[in-house]
Motif scaffolding. Structure first.
Motif, PDB file in Angstrom:
ATOM      1  N   GLY A  40       2.889  -3.809   2.795  1.00 30.15           N
ATOM      2  CA  GLY A  40       1.572  -3.780   3.409  1.00 30.15           C
ATOM      3  C   GLY A  40       1.487  -4.712   4.611  1.00 30.15           C
ATOM      4  O   GLY A  40       0.618  -4.567   5.466  1.00 30.15           O
ATOM      5  N   GLY A  41       2.392  -5.680   4.663  1.00 26.37           N
ATOM      6  CA  GLY A  41       2.348  -6.647   5.750  1.00 26.37           C
ATOM      7  C   GLY A  41       3.535  -6.561   6.698  1.00 26.37           C
ATOM      8  O   GLY A  41       3.487  -7.126   7.787  1.00 26.37           O
ATOM      9  N   GLY A  66       2.473   0.235   4.925  1.00 28.40           N
ATOM     10  CA  GLY A  66       1.559   0.131   3.786  1.00 28.40           C
ATOM     11  C   GLY A  66       0.135  -0.067   4.273  1.00 28.40           C
ATOM     12  O   GLY A  66      -0.820   0.521   3.738  1.00 28.40           O
ATOM     13  N   ASP A  80      -2.943   2.321   3.609  1.00 22.30           N
ATOM     14  CA  ASP A  80      -4.157   1.762   2.984  1.00 22.30           C
ATOM     15  C   ASP A  80      -5.386   2.112   3.822  1.00 22.30           C
ATOM     16  O   ASP A  80      -6.443   2.485   3.297  1.00 22.30           O
ATOM     17  CB  ASP A  80      -4.048   0.234   2.864  1.00 22.30           C
ATOM     18  N   GLY A  86      -1.469   3.341  -0.548  1.00 20.97           N
ATOM     19  CA  GLY A  86      -0.146   3.966  -0.441  1.00 20.97           C
ATOM     20  C   GLY A  86       0.153   4.859  -1.629  1.00 20.97           C
ATOM     21  O   GLY A  86       0.641   5.988  -1.486  1.00 20.97           O
ATOM     22  N   GLU A 113       0.611   8.982  -1.832  1.00 16.07           N
ATOM     23  CA  GLU A 113       1.780   9.629  -2.468  1.00 16.07           C
ATOM     24  C   GLU A 113       1.344  10.656  -3.518  1.00 16.07           C
ATOM     25  O   GLU A 113       1.848  11.778  -3.553  1.00 16.07           O
ATOM     26  CB  GLU A 113       2.693   8.580  -3.117  1.00 16.07           C
ATOM     27  N   GLY A 142       6.525  -3.021  -1.144  1.00 15.44           N
ATOM     28  CA  GLY A 142       5.642  -2.085  -1.849  1.00 15.44           C
ATOM     29  C   GLY A 142       5.838  -0.620  -1.487  1.00 15.44           C
ATOM     30  O   GLY A 142       5.841   0.250  -2.368  1.00 15.44           O
ATOM     31  N   ASN A 167       7.614   4.389  -2.967  1.00 14.89           N
ATOM     32  CA  ASN A 167       7.235   5.782  -2.669  1.00 14.89           C
ATOM     33  C   ASN A 167       8.455   6.702  -2.814  1.00 14.89           C
ATOM     34  O   ASN A 167       9.456   6.551  -2.110  1.00 14.89           O
ATOM     35  CB  ASN A 167       6.682   5.836  -1.237  1.00 14.89           C
ATOM     36  N   ASP A 213       4.755  -6.942  -4.927  1.00 14.02           N
ATOM     37  CA  ASP A 213       4.809  -8.395  -5.082  1.00 14.02           C
ATOM     38  C   ASP A 213       4.724  -8.833  -6.542  1.00 14.02           C
ATOM     39  O   ASP A 213       3.929  -8.286  -7.323  1.00 14.02           O
ATOM     40  CB  ASP A 213       3.648  -9.037  -4.297  1.00 14.02           C
TER      41      ASP A 213
HETATM   42  O1  KG4 Z   1       5.058  -5.640  -1.125  1.00  9.62           O
HETATM   43  P1  KG4 Z   1       3.618  -5.441  -1.443  1.00  9.62           P
HETATM   44  O2  KG4 Z   1       3.204  -5.471  -2.897  1.00  9.62           O
HETATM   45  O3  KG4 Z   1       2.708  -6.481  -0.695  1.00  9.62           O
HETATM   46  C1  KG4 Z   1       2.989  -6.895   0.597  1.00  9.62           C
HETATM   47  O4  KG4 Z   1       3.838  -7.822   0.754  1.00  9.62           O
HETATM   48  O5  KG4 Z   1       2.413  -6.271   1.516  1.00  9.62           O
HETATM   49  O6  KG4 Z   1       3.182  -4.039  -0.790  1.00  9.62           O
HETATM   50  C2  KG4 Z   1       1.876  -3.537  -0.901  1.00  9.62           C
HETATM   51  C3  KG4 Z   1       1.788  -2.301  -0.051  1.00  9.62           C
HETATM   52  C4  KG4 Z   1       0.375  -1.736   0.033  1.00  9.62           C
HETATM   53  O7  KG4 Z   1       0.070  -1.472   1.381  1.00  9.62           O
HETATM   54  C5  KG4 Z   1       0.458  -0.433  -0.757  1.00  9.62           C
HETATM   55  O8  KG4 Z   1      -0.413   0.560  -0.289  1.00  9.62           O
HETATM   56  C6  KG4 Z   1       1.896  -0.049  -0.550  1.00  9.62           C
HETATM   57  O9  KG4 Z   1       2.617  -1.260  -0.577  1.00  9.62           O
HETATM   58  N1  KG4 Z   1       2.373   0.836  -1.627  1.00  9.62           N
HETATM   59  C7  KG4 Z   1       2.797   2.091  -1.417  1.00  9.62           C
HETATM   60  C8  KG4 Z   1       3.098   2.633  -2.690  1.00  9.62           C
HETATM   61  N2  KG4 Z   1       2.861   1.658  -3.626  1.00  9.62           N
HETATM   62  C9  KG4 Z   1       2.416   0.569  -2.944  1.00  9.62           C
HETATM   63  N3  KG4 Z   1       2.921   2.801  -0.276  1.00  9.62           N
HETATM   64  C10 KG4 Z   1       3.383   4.061  -0.397  1.00  9.62           C
HETATM   65  N4  KG4 Z   1       3.678   4.654  -1.584  1.00  9.62           N
HETATM   66  C11 KG4 Z   1       3.563   3.970  -2.744  1.00  9.62           C
HETATM   67  N5  KG4 Z   1       3.860   4.554  -3.897  1.00  9.62           N
END
Ligand code: KG4
Ligand code: ZN
Length: 389
Positions: free
Chosen positions: A167-168, A193, A197, A217, A221, A321, A325, A353
């Motif tokens: 997400g970041g 992400g 979102d 996200g 999916e 994150g 997918n 995370d």
């Molecule tokens: O790594 P993470 O938990 O937190 C950060 O460091 O950003 O990633 C969260 C991000 C969110 O934007 C979420 O929408 C995305 O990962 N995400 C996905 C899926 N599961 C989480 N994006 C696409 N498909 C998924 N299944």
């Protein structure tokens, strides 16, 4: 570079069952133990791990539900929720592990990058903890932790190519050692992400019965599975840029314009669930996936041309994150199959995370004796990623 430089010790431990047998209990007592703490964004996570990568206890509190209701992360709300939960989360991880504070060898905590107010809570808690229990402190780079998580699960030899999509962040790097990353490309605007979102929010997917409790996200999916991506044709980003960087803001703009057009056609207000959400989700996901795949393909070709990957078992590790997918994983598998690379993605629960990945990064650093601090007066958090190319 991500930041640093360095060495290569190969992880050789396998992920094991979480139930502690008597044998594991004995080993726990002879192995060095690390408490990992994560609060960089919207998850409060903690885990206790031994030196072999065995998770002895963990706890995770997600703020997602709250942030979804407010339409995004409000930093002060995230800070409050971390503050309210960190004590309990760490206590739970410790209790589940059966480890006492005095048995810990070190505390590892995310200090960069992330939301300043969120990082501050984890760091403040950790510094008090290490002071009280007289333990060494290991500051952790969140992206380094995502990149190394896979080595907790199976042996992966340096160097390997790593794609981190969350997400970041969105970046491609060559991992040459636990603290040695050569940055090949990163996002020029927003992360995939974040884009998904925001699209999910614009589509009001929180109102969709299948999507009310999940991240944007994930919602994209799930809905994409029943959608026709060809109903919306979005222009792939950065077609004329011959590098490994990413860009997703333009795509988001295109999606937003298509949504507006559909709302006008259907005569509904913004905030109403459109009849074509599945198709928009499918087209968005496909465009995100193919952009990620194209840039990854370019990075692989670059590494091959420069002989940067080992000839035996060259590997692409995908984490963060968005790596959970399955559609994106499938497209990346096509890329790795055609280029002769081995694709490794941690299971979804380790892609998003958590405290476990931070504890593992602490273990890797403890083993190599890198970045272990006995004095913490100078330690601070760094919200922005420090990169130099
Ligand atoms: O790594 P993470 O938990 O937190 C950060 O460091 O950003 O990633 C969260 C991000 C969110 O934007 C979420 O929408 C995305 O990962 N995400 C996905 C899926 N599961 C989480 N994006 C696409 N498909 C998924 N299944
Ligand atoms: Zn992350």
């Amino acid at each position: 570079m991500f930041a640093y430089k360095a060495s290569a010790q190969q992880g050789t431990r396998m992920f094991r069952a979480k139930i502690l047998s008597k044998c594991a209990f004995r080993r726990k007592m002879s192995s060095r133990l690390v408490l990992g703490i994560e609060t960089s964004c919207d998850e409060t996570g903690a885990a206790v791990m031994d030196e072999t990568g065995l998770i002895l206890g963990e706890s995770l509190h997600s703020q997602k539900e709250v942030h979804m209701k407010t339409g995004g992360i409000i930093p002060t709300v995230a800070q409050r929720l971390h503050r309210e939960n960190i004590g309990r989360v760490v206590q739970e991880a410790m209790e589940r592990s059966g480890v006492t504070q005095s048995q810990l060898s070190a505390v590892a905590t995310t200090v960069k990058p992330g939301l300043a107010l969120s990082l501050g809570i984890g760091l403040h808690f950790s510094l008090n903890f290490v002071k009280l229990h007289q333990k060494p402190f290991i500051p952790i780079h969140h992206m380094e932790a995502h990149a190394l998580t896979v080595r907790m699960l199976q042996p992966v030899v340096f160097p390997f190519l790593v794609l981190l999509v969350s997400g970041g962040h969105s970046l491609l790097a060559l991992a040459r050692g636990i603290d040695d990353f050569l940055l090949l490309g990163q996002t020029l605007d927003e992360a995939p992400g974040d884009t998904m979102d925001k699209v999910a929010r614009r589509l009001s997917l929180i109102k969709h019965p299948k999507c009310s409790m999940i991240s944007g996200g994930q919602a994209i999916e799930i809905l994409a599975r029943d959608g026709d991506r060809l109903k919306f044709l979005f222009k792939p980003p950065m077609g004329a840029h011959y590098d490994c960087n990413f860009s997703f803001a333009g795509l988001r703009n295109q999606v937003t314009m298509s949504i507006q057009k559909k709302e006008e056609e259907e005569g509904v207000e913004q905030g109403t669930l459109l009849s074509c959400v599945n198709d928009i989700a499918a087209a968005t996901q496909h465009t995100v996936a193919s952009h990620i795949a194209k840039r990854t393909h370019r990075a692989i070709l670059f590494c091959k041309a420069k002989d940067l990957l080992p000839s035996c078992n060259p590997t692409l590790v995908v984490s963060g994150g968005v790596a959970s997918n399955q559609y994106i994983r499938k497209i990346l598998k096509i890329v790795t199959d055609t280029t002769g690379l081995h694709l490794l993605c941690p299971p979804s629960k380790f892609c998003t995370d958590n405290g476990v990945m931070i504890a593992w990064n602490g273990v890797e650093r403890l083993r190599e004796g890198k970045g272990i601090l006995s004095h913490t007066e100078e330690v601070n958090y760094e919200p922005k990623i420090q990169v130099s190319t």
